[in-house]
Structure formats: structure tokens, C-alpha cells
Design a protein around this motif. Structure first.
Motif, PDB file in Angstrom:
ATOM      1  N   PRO A 295      -3.675   4.660  -7.934  1.00  0.00           N
ATOM      2  CA  PRO A 295      -2.844   5.861  -7.877  1.00  0.00           C
ATOM      3  C   PRO A 295      -1.582   5.520  -7.097  1.00  0.00           C
ATOM      4  N   ASN A 296      -0.439   5.954  -7.548  1.00  0.00           N
ATOM      5  CA  ASN A 296       0.860   5.668  -6.916  1.00  0.00           C
ATOM      6  C   ASN A 296       1.232   4.187  -6.941  1.00  0.00           C
ATOM      7  N   TYR A 297       0.481   3.389  -7.700  1.00  0.00           N
ATOM      8  CA  TYR A 297       0.841   1.981  -7.933  1.00  0.00           C
ATOM      9  C   TYR A 297       0.929   1.127  -6.670  1.00  0.00           C
ATOM     10  N   LYS A 298       0.222   1.503  -5.576  1.00  0.00           N
ATOM     11  CA  LYS A 298       0.344   0.712  -4.347  1.00  0.00           C
ATOM     12  C   LYS A 298      -0.798  -0.308  -4.241  1.00  0.00           C
ATOM     13  N   ALA A 299      -0.950  -1.129  -5.255  1.00  0.00           N
ATOM     14  CA  ALA A 299      -2.106  -2.030  -5.274  1.00  0.00           C
ATOM     15  C   ALA A 299      -2.076  -3.032  -4.118  1.00  0.00           C
ATOM     16  N   GLY A 300      -0.899  -3.618  -3.853  1.00  0.00           N
ATOM     17  CA  GLY A 300      -0.791  -4.624  -2.785  1.00  0.00           C
ATOM     18  C   GLY A 300      -1.147  -4.022  -1.438  1.00  0.00           C
ATOM     19  N   HIS A 301      -0.717  -2.792  -1.226  1.00  0.00           N
ATOM     20  CA  HIS A 301      -0.980  -2.083   0.034  1.00  0.00           C
ATOM     21  C   HIS A 301      -2.486  -1.826   0.189  1.00  0.00           C
ATOM     22  N   ILE A 302      -3.099  -1.350  -0.874  1.00  0.00           N
ATOM     23  CA  ILE A 302      -4.549  -1.066  -0.826  1.00  0.00           C
ATOM     24  C   ILE A 302      -5.326  -2.362  -0.609  1.00  0.00           C
ATOM     25  N   TYR A 303      -4.890  -3.424  -1.266  1.00  0.00           N
ATOM     26  CA  TYR A 303      -5.529  -4.736  -1.117  1.00  0.00           C
ATOM     27  C   TYR A 303      -5.503  -5.184   0.355  1.00  0.00           C
ATOM     28  N   ASP A 304      -4.324  -5.077   0.989  1.00  0.00           N
ATOM     29  CA  ASP A 304      -4.202  -5.482   2.410  1.00  0.00           C
ATOM     30  C   ASP A 304      -5.097  -4.627   3.300  1.00  0.00           C
ATOM     31  N   LYS A 305      -5.108  -3.313   3.020  1.00  0.00           N
ATOM     32  CA  LYS A 305      -5.918  -2.401   3.853  1.00  0.00           C
ATOM     33  C   LYS A 305      -7.413  -2.690   3.695  1.00  0.00           C
ATOM     34  N   LEU A 306      -7.810  -3.103   2.495  1.00  0.00           N
ATOM     35  CA  LEU A 306      -9.227  -3.448   2.283  1.00  0.00           C
ATOM     36  C   LEU A 306      -9.584  -4.708   3.072  1.00  0.00           C
ATOM     37  N   GLN A 308      -8.291  -5.676   5.833  1.00  0.00           N
ATOM     38  CA  GLN A 308      -8.442  -5.291   7.248  1.00  0.00           C
ATOM     39  C   GLN A 308      -9.842  -4.754   7.517  1.00  0.00           C
ATOM     40  N   ARG A 309     -10.501  -4.233   6.487  1.00  0.00           N
ATOM     41  CA  ARG A 309     -11.867  -3.711   6.637  1.00  0.00           C
ATOM     42  C   ARG A 309     -12.904  -4.734   6.152  1.00  0.00           C
ATOM     43  N   ASN A 310     -12.486  -5.997   6.036  1.00  0.00           N
ATOM     44  CA  ASN A 310     -13.399  -7.074   5.584  1.00  0.00           C
ATOM     45  C   ASN A 310     -13.930  -6.874   4.167  1.00  0.00           C
ATOM     46  N   ILE A 311     -13.114  -6.226   3.326  1.00  0.00           N
ATOM     47  CA  ILE A 311     -13.507  -6.056   1.923  1.00  0.00           C
ATOM     48  C   ILE A 311     -12.500  -6.838   1.062  1.00  0.00           C
ATOM     49  N   TYR A 312     -13.013  -7.764   0.285  1.00  0.00           N
ATOM     50  CA  TYR A 312     -12.147  -8.625  -0.515  1.00  0.00           C
ATOM     51  C   TYR A 312     -12.264  -8.287  -1.993  1.00  0.00           C
ATOM     52  N   VAL A 313     -11.127  -7.940  -2.621  1.00  0.00           N
ATOM     53  CA  VAL A 313     -11.051  -7.772  -4.072  1.00  0.00           C
ATOM     54  C   VAL A 313      -9.949  -8.716  -4.543  1.00  0.00           C
ATOM     55  N   ARG A 314      -9.573  -8.697  -5.808  1.00  0.00           N
ATOM     56  CA  ARG A 314      -8.544  -9.637  -6.286  1.00  0.00           C
ATOM     57  C   ARG A 314      -7.278  -8.880  -6.675  1.00  0.00           C
ATOM     58  N   TYR A 315      -6.151  -9.408  -6.226  1.00  0.00           N
ATOM     59  CA  TYR A 315      -4.851  -8.824  -6.548  1.00  0.00           C
ATOM     60  C   TYR A 315      -3.981  -9.927  -7.139  1.00  0.00           C
ATOM     61  N   PHE A 316      -3.465  -9.709  -8.361  1.00  0.00           N
ATOM     62  CA  PHE A 316      -2.659 -10.736  -9.028  1.00  0.00           C
ATOM     63  C   PHE A 316      -1.194 -10.303  -9.024  1.00  0.00           C
ATOM     64  N   GLN A 317      -0.327 -11.142  -8.425  1.00  0.00           N
ATOM     65  CA  GLN A 317       1.108 -10.806  -8.474  1.00  0.00           C
ATOM     66  C   GLN A 317       1.703 -11.397  -9.751  1.00  0.00           C
ATOM     67  N   GLN A 318       1.326 -10.779 -10.853  1.00  0.00           N
ATOM     68  CA  GLN A 318       1.722 -11.268 -12.188  1.00  0.00           C
ATOM     69  C   GLN A 318       2.242 -10.092 -12.991  1.00  0.00           C
ATOM     70  N   PRO A 319       3.185 -10.326 -13.925  1.00  0.00           N
ATOM     71  CA  PRO A 319       3.674  -9.208 -14.728  1.00  0.00           C
ATOM     72  C   PRO A 319       2.510  -8.419 -15.349  1.00  0.00           C
ATOM     73  N   GLY A 320       2.581  -7.107 -15.243  1.00  0.00           N
ATOM     74  CA  GLY A 320       1.553  -6.242 -15.840  1.00  0.00           C
ATOM     75  C   GLY A 320       0.359  -6.001 -14.924  1.00  0.00           C
ATOM     76  N   LEU A 321       0.256  -6.752 -13.829  1.00  0.00           N
ATOM     77  CA  LEU A 321      -0.941  -6.623 -12.989  1.00  0.00           C
ATOM     78  C   LEU A 321      -0.654  -6.177 -11.553  1.00  0.00           C
ATOM     79  N   THR A 322       0.617  -6.045 -11.194  1.00  0.00           N
ATOM     80  CA  THR A 322       0.945  -5.789  -9.780  1.00  0.00           C
ATOM     81  C   THR A 322       0.514  -4.396  -9.310  1.00  0.00           C
ATOM     82  N   ASP A 323       0.196  -3.513 -10.254  1.00  0.00           N
ATOM     83  CA  ASP A 323      -0.272  -2.168  -9.865  1.00  0.00           C
ATOM     84  C   ASP A 323      -1.803  -2.058  -9.985  1.00  0.00           C
TER      85      ASP A 323
END
Ligand SMILES: Cc1ncc(COP(=O)(O)O)c(C=O)c1O
Length: 348
Positions: A295-306, A308-323
Motif C-alpha cells: 500500500p502506498n508503494y513504500k516497499a523499501g521502507h517496509i523492508y527496512d522496518k521489517l 529492524q524487527r529481525n524479519i527478513y523478506v526479499r526486496y528487488f530494486q528492479q524495474p517493475g518490482l520496487t513497489d
């Protein structure tokens, strides 16, 4: 003097998902199965004769080929054992591509394909998926000598119908490699195309549905002449004796496999609904992970916040995937921790 070939100098190399050293993390970033492999696997390893380690392994892994042939209803000659599905990808790029022989694949997809193309110094024809990740018609019309379709696709988790891939195999003059690393979690698969088409290679992995990512075992299925050609390219002993023993025990325990996969699929569907309730846009998944548009396309922000809580997911800084975030389905407890953390982050 530059020691490396030019394309290696320029290559960034494949970026594997981060492997945190601490044990107390929620690790949902590399699509591992959250449950252990069949107990038959450890038992088979424990019962191994030391003689099997003193000697070189069976170069073809025939005990596994036989077991996989029975499970898939094909002949053992239709199977090649590999050191993980990645080994088969590597073998295919080396077998079918070079400077004058390009590869084609839809985008976005598994980020290893472009790396293998660069290593092989072959041109990569990248054809964009549409918004719904349908098979791009242009893929049938390229001059590639190898076409790769990841199905179900990573990181989108989406599935292209077997009929569409049959038409693609029919139209293509080149080899069609269908990467089915995640197919254990889908409702259908392309195995039947091997009978009808001499240009189809199916990739299977023991890392996902069989919980053996640490073992490194996968296999390919194709008509025997294609398999015989791939055998010429593989390392002579590409699967070791422990891996052959363990993977054979795993594939023979189909009851355990089915229960494991059903549990992951059930939890995946619950997770998707919970994410949708939090206003994430999530396509239906046919894998053991989900792709969530934030929601609101803040994927990088949510990734960093996760993190900080020791939760790891995958975030790709690639066209079409940054959100978007790619999230592996974990245990009930891990999924609950993820959802609780997301609720907190979204309300900050
Ligand atoms: C799309 C895809 N293909 C192939 C593989 C290779 O799997 P493995 O080498 O673990 O069998 C992976 C691993 O994550 C993958 O995501």
C-alpha cells in the motif's frame, strides 16, 4: 593485464538472498520450506556405508533417476541429476548459448538467468510480461536458441497454463526450458509436454517441496536424446554420494512430501488473505511464496522496518518490482509475527 574475460570483469554476479547468522530471526527471504525433510532422509544418510564415500559417486545418479522416473511416469533415460536446479540452468546455458546464440525469457523472472547469459557471453532477449504476467506472444518470435520460462514464475508466483506453453513449444524452433522449481505448490505441471515435444526440458528442484535446499539436488526431464546431450556438458560427478542417497530417500517418501506441500499451500492462502486485508495487492500464488505490492508503494521502507524487527523478506530494486516484496510462506508462528509487524509498520 586484466586476468578475467571482459564479460566477467563487467559482471556483478548473482546476489543470493541474505543468510543471517543469528538463529532468532524470521527468515522469509529465500523460499526455503519451513518444515524439515522426511525422516527417511536422515535415516538413509545415517545408514550410509563409508565405502560409498571412499569411492567416487555414480556419475549418473542412477538410483535417483530410477526413483524419479517412477514418480514421474517416465523412463530413467529421460532424467538428468543435477547439483540443484541451478546446475541444470548452468548446463543448459552452456549447451545451447554462446556469442551467436541468444537466450530469451520473459521479465521479471529469476535473477540468475541474466547472470548466466553474461557468463556465457550470449545476448539476452528480455521480453516484458504484461501487468498480469501473461505469456508475452513476442516470446515465440525471437531468434533465441534457448527460451526459458519459469513456471510458476519467480518472483511473481504466477502460473501460465500448460496449454499456452504447449503452443509455445510447438511454435519454437529452439529448446524451451521450463523452470518448474516451484511446481510442487501448483495445481498442474508441464511434464506431459516432454512426451509430445523433443525440444522441451523441465527443471525440478528438491529444495522447495522436499525441504532439501541445503543438500543441493535437482533434476531435469526431457526426451532421451536431449538428456544424452546435456550429460556431455555436466561435470562428471555433479551429484555426490550423500546427495544421491538423501534425495532418493526424499523422493521415495511421497506421503510425507504431499503432506508437507499441502500444509504450506494452506498457510500460503491464509497469508495471502491476511496481506490483502492489510491492503497489499497480492496475485494468487502457485508457489511457496507470495508477491505483495505494498500500500502506498513504500516497499523499501517496509523492508527496512521489517529487518529492524529481525524479519527478513526479499526486496528487488528492479524495474517493475520496487513497489513489491517477495515473502516466503513460513511456519504459522513466523507468518503471525510477519503480519503483526506489518500491522505495526503500516500504522506508524
Ligand atoms: C526460479 C528458480 N529456479 C531454480 C532455482 C534453483 O533451485 P535449486 O538450485 O535450489 O534447486 C531457484 C532457487 O531458488 C529458483 O527460484
Amino acid at each position: 593485464m586484466q586476468y578475467f574475460r571482459d564479460n566477467i570483469e563487467k559482471l556483478d554476479g548473482y546476489q543470493p538472498g541474505f543468510q543471517p547468522k543469528q538463529a532468532d530471526v524470521v527468515k522469509l527471504n529465500t523460499n526455503e520450506n519451513p518444515y524439515p525433510p522426511s525422516p527417511a532422509v536422515l535415516k538413509a544418510i545415517a545408514q550410509m556405508d563409508a565405502e560409498k564415500l571412499r569411492r567416487y559417486p555414480d556419475p549418473l545418479g542412477d538410483t535417483f533417476r530410477q526413483a524419479a522416473a517412477e514418480v514421474n511416469g517416465v523412463s530413467a533415460e529421460s532424467i538428468i541429476c543435477c547439483n540443484g536446479g541451478d546446475d541444470l540452468l548452468n548446463i543448459c546455458f552452456r549447451a545451447f548459448c554462446d556469442e551467436g546464440r541468444p537466450v530469451a525469457y520473459p521479465m521479471p523472472t529469476y535473477s540468475l538467468y541474466p547472470v548466466l547469459a553474461r557468463l556465457q557471453n550470449c545476448r539476452a532477449i528480455e521480453v516484458a510480461f504484461d501487468e498480469e504476467f501473461n505469456l508475452p506472444p513476442k516470446l515465440a518470435k525471437t531468434e533465441a536458441t534457448l527460451t526459458v520460462v519459469c513456471n510458476p514464475n519467480a518472483p511473481t508466483a504466477t502460473f501460465i497454463s500448460v496449454d499456452e506453453l504447449a503452443s509455445l513449444a510447438d511454435e519454437l524452433a529452439c529448446v524451451l526450458l521450463i523452470d518448474e522449481a516451484y511446481v510442487d505448490f501448483a495445481e498442474d505441471n508441464c511434464l506431459r509436454l516432454v512426451k509430445d515435444f523433443d525440444n522441451v526440458v523441465i527443471l525440478r528442484s528438491m529444495s522447495k517441496g522436499y525441504s532439501l535446499a541445503g543438500l543441493r539436488f535437482g533434476y531435469g526431464i526431457a526426451q532421451p536424446p536431449l538428456i544424452a546431450g546435456l550429460m556431455k556438458v555436466k561435470d562428471s560427478y555433479n551429484v555426490d554420494a550423500v546427495a544421491i542417497t538423501a534425495a532418493t530417500a526424499a523422493i521415495k517418501d511421497q506421503n510425507y512430501f504431499r503432506q508437507n506441500v499441502e500444509k504450506v499451500k494452506k498457510d500460503r492462502d491464509i497469508l495471502i488473505n491476511q496481506l490483502r486485508d492489510l491492503k497489499f495487492k497480492v496475485p494468487d500464488s502457485f508457489t511457496n511464496f507470495v508477491m505483495a505490492q505494498c500500500p502506498n508503494y513504500k516497499a523499501g521502507h517496509i523492508y527496512d522496518k521489517l529487518i529492524q524487527r529481525n524479519i527478513y523478506v526479499r526486496y528487488f530494486q528492479q524495474p517493475g518490482l520496487t513497489d513489491k516484496l517477495r515473502i516466503t510462506v513460513g511456519t504459522d508462528e513466523q507468518n503471525a509475527k510477519l503480519i503483526a509487524a506489518l500491522k505495526e509498520i503500516l500504522s506508524e
